[in-house]
Design an enzyme around this catalytic site. Sequence first.
Site, mmCIF file in Angstrom:
data_model
loop_
_atom_site.group_PDB
_atom_site.id
_atom_site.type_symbol
_atom_site.label_atom_id
_atom_site.label_comp_id
_atom_site.label_asym_id
_atom_site.label_seq_id
_atom_site.Cartn_x
_atom_site.Cartn_y
_atom_site.Cartn_z
ATOM 1 N N LYS A 171 22.386 -22.236 -27.028
ATOM 2 C CA LYS A 171 23.653 -22.690 -27.619
ATOM 3 C C LYS A 171 24.687 -21.565 -27.467
ATOM 4 C CE LYS A 171 21.067 -25.875 -30.537
ATOM 5 N NZ LYS A 171 21.123 -27.091 -29.717
ATOM 6 N N THR A 194 17.855 -19.706 -30.811
ATOM 7 C CA THR A 194 17.887 -20.330 -29.486
ATOM 8 C C THR A 194 18.728 -19.484 -28.536
ATOM 9 O OG1 THR A 194 18.417 -22.337 -28.237
ATOM 10 C CG2 THR A 194 19.943 -21.747 -29.977
HETATM 11 N N1 PLP Z 1 16.703 -25.871 -34.508
HETATM 12 C C1 PLP Z 1 17.817 -26.548 -34.839
HETATM 13 C C2 PLP Z 1 18.327 -26.454 -36.232
HETATM 14 C C3 PLP Z 1 18.488 -27.334 -33.899
HETATM 15 O O1 PLP Z 1 19.592 -28.017 -34.226
HETATM 16 C C4 PLP Z 1 17.984 -27.411 -32.589
HETATM 17 C C5 PLP Z 1 18.717 -28.260 -31.616
HETATM 18 O O2 PLP Z 1 18.759 -28.251 -30.484
HETATM 19 C C6 PLP Z 1 16.822 -26.684 -32.280
HETATM 20 C C7 PLP Z 1 16.209 -25.929 -33.262
HETATM 21 C C8 PLP Z 1 16.224 -26.710 -30.913
HETATM 22 O O3 PLP Z 1 16.786 -25.700 -30.137
HETATM 23 P P1 PLP Z 1 16.828 -25.884 -28.527
HETATM 24 O O4 PLP Z 1 17.976 -26.768 -28.224
HETATM 25 O O5 PLP Z 1 16.957 -24.501 -28.000
HETATM 26 O O6 PLP Z 1 15.518 -26.520 -28.148
#
Ligand code: PLP
Length: 409
Positions: A247, A244
Site C-alpha cells: 500500500k 504491508t
Molecule cells: N490487513 C488489513 C487491515 C488490510 O486491509 C489488508 C488489505 O489488503 C491486509 C491486511 C492485506 O494486506 P495485503 O494487501 O498486503 O495482502
Amino acid sequence: MDYTRYFETAVEALKTERRYRVFADLERIAGRFPRATWHGAPGGPREITVWCSNDYLGMGQHADVIAAMTATAERCGTGAGGTRNISGNSHPIVELERELADLHGKEAALVFTSGYISNQAGISTIAKLIPNCLILSDALNHNSMIEGVRQSGCEKKIWRHNDLAHLEELLRAAGDRPKLIVFESVYSMDGDVAPIGRICDLAERYGAMTYLDEVHAVGMYGARGAGIAERDGVMGRVDVIEGTLGKAFGVLGGYVTAKSAVIDAVRSYAQGFIFTTALPPAICAAAAASVRHLKQSRVEREGQQRQAARTKAVLMAAGIPVMPTPTHIVPVMVRDPEACKAASDRLLERHGIYIQPINYPTVPRGTERLRVTPTPLHTEADIQRLRDALVEVWSTLGLAFEPQAQAAE
Ligand code: PLP
C-alpha cells in the site's frame, strides 16, 4: 452432472443479493499518478483520475523505487527460484528484513508474499505455539486476521470494536491463561484509530501478548513512517507489528516484526511461509528502497495529510456526506448498494473519476460508500473537480446532501 451450473448459480446468487462485483480495466501511468488509462471506456481508452488507490503516497512510481526494481531484475533476474527452504535467502530479502526490523525498532522481521498471508500465517502460528492460548480479537479486524485466528484452532473471544471496557472484561474473565490480543491501528473502511497505548496498558496489567496490524498506517504515520504506534510513542510496547509493502510502500508483500525468538519460530513453523515461493529479489529491493526513502522523507506524509484534510473540508462544505475521520481515509456515505454502484459508474463514465463502490460484505449493509483516498499527488484542481463531479452525481441520482456540513470549510 452439470458442474458448470453450480458456479453459475453461485454467481447468480451474488447478483440477486446485489453483491456481484465488476472490476474496471485500468492501466496506471508511471510518472503521472494518480492518472490512469481506462481501457473499458466506451469509444476507446481514455485518461482518468484515480481517487481510491491504496498506493497512498504514490510510491509505486517513485524514481528510486522503480530504479531499485529494474536494476535488481537486470542483476538477479525475475523470480526468487523457489521457497526459502529450497532456494535460501536472496540477499535483497535479507536487506529488506533488516530495514523493516529497524523501522519498527524490533529485533527481527520476516517477509511474506502479502500482508494477507503475513496475518494468516503469523497469527495462526504464534497462537498455536502458545499452549492453551485465548485470542482476543477486535470485532472489525480484517478478514486475513480472522482467518489467522480461525486457522490457529485456538479459543477466541471478540471484543466490541475499540471498546476498552469490553476488552478488559474479557481479559479479567480469562484469568491466568495465556492471551493474545489482535487488533489494527487504522481501520481501513471507517478510517478510525485504535487506542494502542491503552490496549498495551491492559495487556501489561492482565499479562497478554499483543499483535498489531499497521497495514493502513505504515509509511504514513510516525516520524519515520513506522505507523500509529510510532506516532503515539508506544511501538516498543507492542509485541508483534505486522505491515504491508503493497500500500503506502507501493510494491507488494507483507511482514511481521518482533523479538528474534518469535520471528525464528514463525519462520520455522508457519506453513504459509514455508511452502510458498519467496518474493522476487527485485520486489524486495524496490520495497526496501521505498521503506528507506520514507524513513527520512516526511514530504509525502505531510502532503497526504494536507490533501486529505483539504478534500474532507471541500466535500463537506458542498454538503457531500463525508464520515469524519482522524486519518487519511475519506468515506463518502451512500448507504445503498445500487446507488453506490450507480454513483461510481457515473463518476467514471461522465467525469473520468475512478472510485470503486464499497458494498457488503466489505462494510455492513446500509453503510455502502465511496472510499476516497487523497494522496500528496492529487492537486487542488483535482479536489475541485472531484467536488463538482460528486455534486453533479448526487443531484442527478437524487442522493441526500448534508446541509449541516456547510460550515466545515
Ligand atoms: N490487513 C488489513 C487491515 C488490510 O486491509 C489488508 C488489505 O489488503 C491486509 C491486511 C492485506 O494486506 P495485503 O494487501 O498486503 O495482502
